[in-house]
Design a protein around this motif. Sequence first.
Motif, PDB file in Angstrom:
ATOM      1  N   THR A  83      -2.883 131.949 -13.453  1.00 47.96           N
ATOM      2  CA  THR A  83      -3.264 130.946 -12.270  1.00 47.96           C
ATOM      3  C   THR A  83      -3.848 129.810 -12.824  1.00 47.96           C
ATOM      4  O   THR A  83      -5.020 129.843 -13.236  1.00 47.96           O
ATOM      5  CB  THR A  83      -3.994 131.539 -11.239  1.00 47.96           C
ATOM      6  OG1 THR A  83      -3.353 132.803 -10.724  1.00 47.96           O
ATOM      7  CG2 THR A  83      -3.976 130.751 -10.076  1.00 47.96           C
ATOM      8  N   GLU A  84      -2.985 128.680 -12.887  1.00 49.31           N
ATOM      9  CA  GLU A  84      -3.559 127.467 -14.068  1.00 49.31           C
ATOM     10  C   GLU A  84      -3.782 126.365 -12.968  1.00 49.31           C
ATOM     11  O   GLU A  84      -2.868 126.106 -12.065  1.00 49.31           O
ATOM     12  CB  GLU A  84      -2.439 127.243 -14.840  1.00 49.31           C
ATOM     13  CG  GLU A  84      -2.566 125.917 -15.637  1.00 49.31           C
ATOM     14  CD  GLU A  84      -1.508 125.506 -16.662  1.00 49.31           C
ATOM     15  OE1 GLU A  84      -1.939 124.478 -17.336  1.00 49.31           O
ATOM     16  OE2 GLU A  84      -0.722 126.236 -16.777  1.00 49.31           O
ATOM     17  N   ILE A  85      -4.798 125.751 -13.037  1.00 52.50           N
ATOM     18  CA  ILE A  85      -5.077 124.075 -12.421  1.00 52.50           C
ATOM     19  C   ILE A  85      -4.077 123.348 -12.811  1.00 52.50           C
ATOM     20  O   ILE A  85      -3.849 123.193 -13.908  1.00 52.50           O
ATOM     21  CB  ILE A  85      -6.651 124.004 -12.679  1.00 52.50           C
ATOM     22  CG1 ILE A  85      -7.608 124.988 -12.034  1.00 52.50           C
ATOM     23  CG2 ILE A  85      -6.967 122.644 -12.145  1.00 52.50           C
ATOM     24  CD1 ILE A  85      -8.948 124.831 -12.274  1.00 52.50           C
ATOM     25  N   ILE A  86      -3.632 122.539 -11.920  1.00 57.83           N
ATOM     26  CA  ILE A  86      -2.825 121.565 -12.196  1.00 57.83           C
ATOM     27  C   ILE A  86      -3.010 120.273 -11.518  1.00 57.83           C
ATOM     28  O   ILE A  86      -3.619 120.176 -10.475  1.00 57.83           O
ATOM     29  CB  ILE A  86      -1.221 121.877 -11.573  1.00 57.83           C
ATOM     30  CG1 ILE A  86      -0.607 123.437 -12.228  1.00 57.83           C
ATOM     31  CG2 ILE A  86      -0.366 120.885 -11.699  1.00 57.83           C
ATOM     32  CD1 ILE A  86      -0.396 123.279 -13.560  1.00 57.83           C
ATOM     33  N   ASP A  87      -2.924 119.057 -12.279  1.00 56.08           N
ATOM     34  CA  ASP A  87      -3.205 117.940 -11.724  1.00 56.08           C
ATOM     35  C   ASP A  87      -2.145 117.388 -10.673  1.00 56.08           C
ATOM     36  O   ASP A  87      -0.787 117.545 -11.039  1.00 56.08           O
ATOM     37  CB  ASP A  87      -3.181 116.894 -12.870  1.00 56.08           C
ATOM     38  CG  ASP A  87      -3.409 115.255 -12.459  1.00 56.08           C
ATOM     39  OD1 ASP A  87      -4.034 115.232 -11.220  1.00 56.08           O
ATOM     40  OD2 ASP A  87      -3.679 114.706 -13.209  1.00 56.08           O
ATOM     41  N   ALA A  88      -2.717 116.993  -9.613  1.00 54.74           N
ATOM     42  CA  ALA A  88      -1.877 116.664  -8.492  1.00 54.74           C
ATOM     43  C   ALA A  88      -1.232 115.434  -8.252  1.00 54.74           C
ATOM     44  O   ALA A  88      -0.486 114.969  -7.279  1.00 54.74           O
ATOM     45  CB  ALA A  88      -2.452 117.300  -7.084  1.00 54.74           C
ATOM     46  N   HIS A  89      -1.722 114.544  -9.315  1.00 51.04           N
ATOM     47  CA  HIS A  89      -1.363 113.373  -9.195  1.00 51.04           C
ATOM     48  C   HIS A  89      -0.017 112.938 -10.035  1.00 51.04           C
ATOM     49  O   HIS A  89       0.118 112.191 -11.103  1.00 51.04           O
ATOM     50  CB  HIS A  89      -2.366 112.432  -9.850  1.00 51.04           C
ATOM     51  CG  HIS A  89      -3.792 112.306  -9.117  1.00 51.04           C
ATOM     52  ND1 HIS A  89      -3.801 111.467  -8.044  1.00 51.04           N
ATOM     53  CD2 HIS A  89      -4.996 113.043  -9.065  1.00 51.04           C
ATOM     54  CE1 HIS A  89      -5.070 111.717  -7.478  1.00 51.04           C
ATOM     55  NE2 HIS A  89      -5.665 112.466  -7.897  1.00 51.04           N
ATOM     56  N   ASN A  90       0.934 113.440  -9.427  1.00 49.16           N
ATOM     57  CA  ASN A  90       2.279 113.389  -9.822  1.00 49.16           C
ATOM     58  C   ASN A  90       3.276 113.572  -9.001  1.00 49.16           C
ATOM     59  O   ASN A  90       2.861 113.873  -7.929  1.00 49.16           O
ATOM     60  CB  ASN A  90       2.616 114.357 -11.133  1.00 49.16           C
ATOM     61  CG  ASN A  90       2.176 115.585 -10.853  1.00 49.16           C
ATOM     62  OD1 ASN A  90       2.969 116.446  -9.899  1.00 49.16           O
ATOM     63  ND2 ASN A  90       1.196 116.269 -11.428  1.00 49.16           N
ATOM     64  N   PRO A  91       4.445 113.369  -9.093  1.00 44.49           N
ATOM     65  CA  PRO A  91       5.480 113.402  -7.751  1.00 44.49           C
ATOM     66  C   PRO A  91       5.590 114.686  -7.066  1.00 44.49           C
ATOM     67  O   PRO A  91       5.581 114.977  -5.998  1.00 44.49           O
ATOM     68  CB  PRO A  91       6.782 112.960  -8.334  1.00 44.49           C
ATOM     69  CG  PRO A  91       6.533 112.023  -9.470  1.00 44.49           C
ATOM     70  CD  PRO A  91       5.171 112.723 -10.139  1.00 44.49           C
ATOM     71  N   THR A  92       5.434 115.782  -7.986  1.00 47.13           N
ATOM     72  CA  THR A  92       5.423 117.222  -7.473  1.00 47.13           C
ATOM     73  C   THR A  92       4.479 117.535  -6.660  1.00 47.13           C
ATOM     74  O   THR A  92       4.352 117.932  -5.701  1.00 47.13           O
ATOM     75  CB  THR A  92       5.905 118.355  -8.562  1.00 47.13           C
ATOM     76  OG1 THR A  92       6.895 118.002  -9.189  1.00 47.13           O
ATOM     77  CG2 THR A  92       5.729 119.764  -8.103  1.00 47.13           C
ATOM     78  N   GLY A  93       3.320 117.275  -7.220  1.00 42.91           N
ATOM     79  CA  GLY A  93       1.863 117.552  -6.672  1.00 42.91           C
ATOM     80  C   GLY A  93       1.725 116.827  -5.464  1.00 42.91           C
ATOM     81  O   GLY A  93       1.420 117.485  -4.392  1.00 42.91           O
ATOM     82  N   GLN A  94       1.981 115.320  -5.342  1.00 41.79           N
ATOM     83  CA  GLN A  94       2.020 114.749  -4.309  1.00 41.79           C
ATOM     84  C   GLN A  94       2.857 115.462  -3.084  1.00 41.79           C
ATOM     85  O   GLN A  94       2.555 115.456  -1.904  1.00 41.79           O
ATOM     86  CB  GLN A  94       2.338 113.169  -4.492  1.00 41.79           C
ATOM     87  CG  GLN A  94       1.392 112.572  -5.181  1.00 41.79           C
ATOM     88  CD  GLN A  94       0.010 112.307  -4.810  1.00 41.79           C
ATOM     89  OE1 GLN A  94       0.008 112.307  -3.481  1.00 41.79           O
ATOM     90  NE2 GLN A  94      -0.981 112.453  -5.562  1.00 41.79           N
ATOM     91  N   ALA A  95       4.231 115.721  -3.426  1.00 43.79           N
ATOM     92  CA  ALA A  95       4.859 116.194  -2.709  1.00 43.79           C
ATOM     93  C   ALA A  95       4.292 117.552  -1.974  1.00 43.79           C
ATOM     94  O   ALA A  95       4.393 117.815  -0.639  1.00 43.79           O
ATOM     95  CB  ALA A  95       6.554 116.541  -3.114  1.00 43.79           C
ATOM     96  N   ILE A  96       3.762 118.415  -2.928  1.00 45.40           N
ATOM     97  CA  ILE A  96       3.195 119.620  -2.289  1.00 45.40           C
ATOM     98  C   ILE A  96       2.211 119.402  -1.189  1.00 45.40           C
ATOM     99  O   ILE A  96       1.825 119.930  -0.215  1.00 45.40           O
ATOM    100  CB  ILE A  96       2.846 120.366  -3.351  1.00 45.40           C
ATOM    101  CG1 ILE A  96       4.040 120.940  -4.309  1.00 45.40           C
ATOM    102  CG2 ILE A  96       1.918 121.730  -2.923  1.00 45.40           C
ATOM    103  CD1 ILE A  96       3.705 121.694  -5.564  1.00 45.40           C
ATOM    104  N   CYS A  97       1.200 118.360  -1.630  1.00 48.93           N
ATOM    105  CA  CYS A  97       0.094 118.106  -0.775  1.00 48.93           C
ATOM    106  C   CYS A  97       0.441 117.644   0.457  1.00 48.93           C
ATOM    107  O   CYS A  97      -0.181 117.840   1.669  1.00 48.93           O
ATOM    108  CB  CYS A  97      -0.867 116.995  -1.644  1.00 48.93           C
ATOM    109  SG  CYS A  97      -1.792 117.591  -2.868  1.00 48.93           S
TER     110      CYS A  97
END
Length: 275
Positions: A83-97
């Motif tokens: 279970t890996e921490i991921i930077d959300a400052h990208n298109p995929t991360g922003q879409a999930i948030c």
Amino acid sequence: SDGVEFCPDLDAVRQAFDRVRDTSVFGSTKIGEKNEAVLVQEFAAGTEYVLDIVSKAGEHKCAALWRYDKRSVNGSPFVYFATEIIDAHNPTGQAICQYAMKALDALGVKWGMSHNEFIVDEDGPRLVEVNCRQHNTDFAPLTSACMGYNALDMLLSAYLGDEPDLPLDTVDMRLIWDDLPVVPEVGAFGAVVHLVCHVEGIIIDVHDEVIEEIRALPSVVALEVYPEFSVGNNVEKTINIRSDSGWVHIINDDEEQFQQDYNRIVDLMPLMFSV
């Protein structure tokens, strides 16, 4: 995840239903509590992410975005490896948030922690679950190291941050809710690695040299092999999170070293025990 099964046909659905209904509720504090219902969901292919969120009066802030590494092993299709921490400052991360916060609004969630899971494919995120609970792992050391704070600190800030009479000696320990970003900045690579047992039977040897090699890797900051996986105990192969043999926390500023150490741990897992 516990009791998750892949069903290619209706017969498999019936068999899975009976198995799940016959098992105890994972994590329940009630002795003997059994599953009373079974959820059937369409299978979604893609990458699975988890977003931990803390909410205050309907204002949602992301605590951590994680990506699961689940693999088919030991006859089970969805075994946790990391279970890996991921930077959300990208298109995929922003879409999930954005998706997660809309889901919380739709469900009327205004306060507290939530644990939100998604499958992401070429069409974007698809909701797997919204659960009003904390992440079921020892996340605080990792997120504190990688982002400077954790969801538990955020929760205290949400509920108690406006109280005027908190002890003065806690001033330097508190988070100011309004100062927290909606999406956290990630300053290091981190993950919980799930130790997968590849053998079943009575353990005749625990290979300490293998475990010590894992412990000595540059990214490893903590490690535990569960006491059940000791010489003389009868063990089963890991097929779900209940049957993990332990865990490792890895953190590193260098992505290449982080990935190299993770791959080495995965390579060493089958060598930990002899039966």
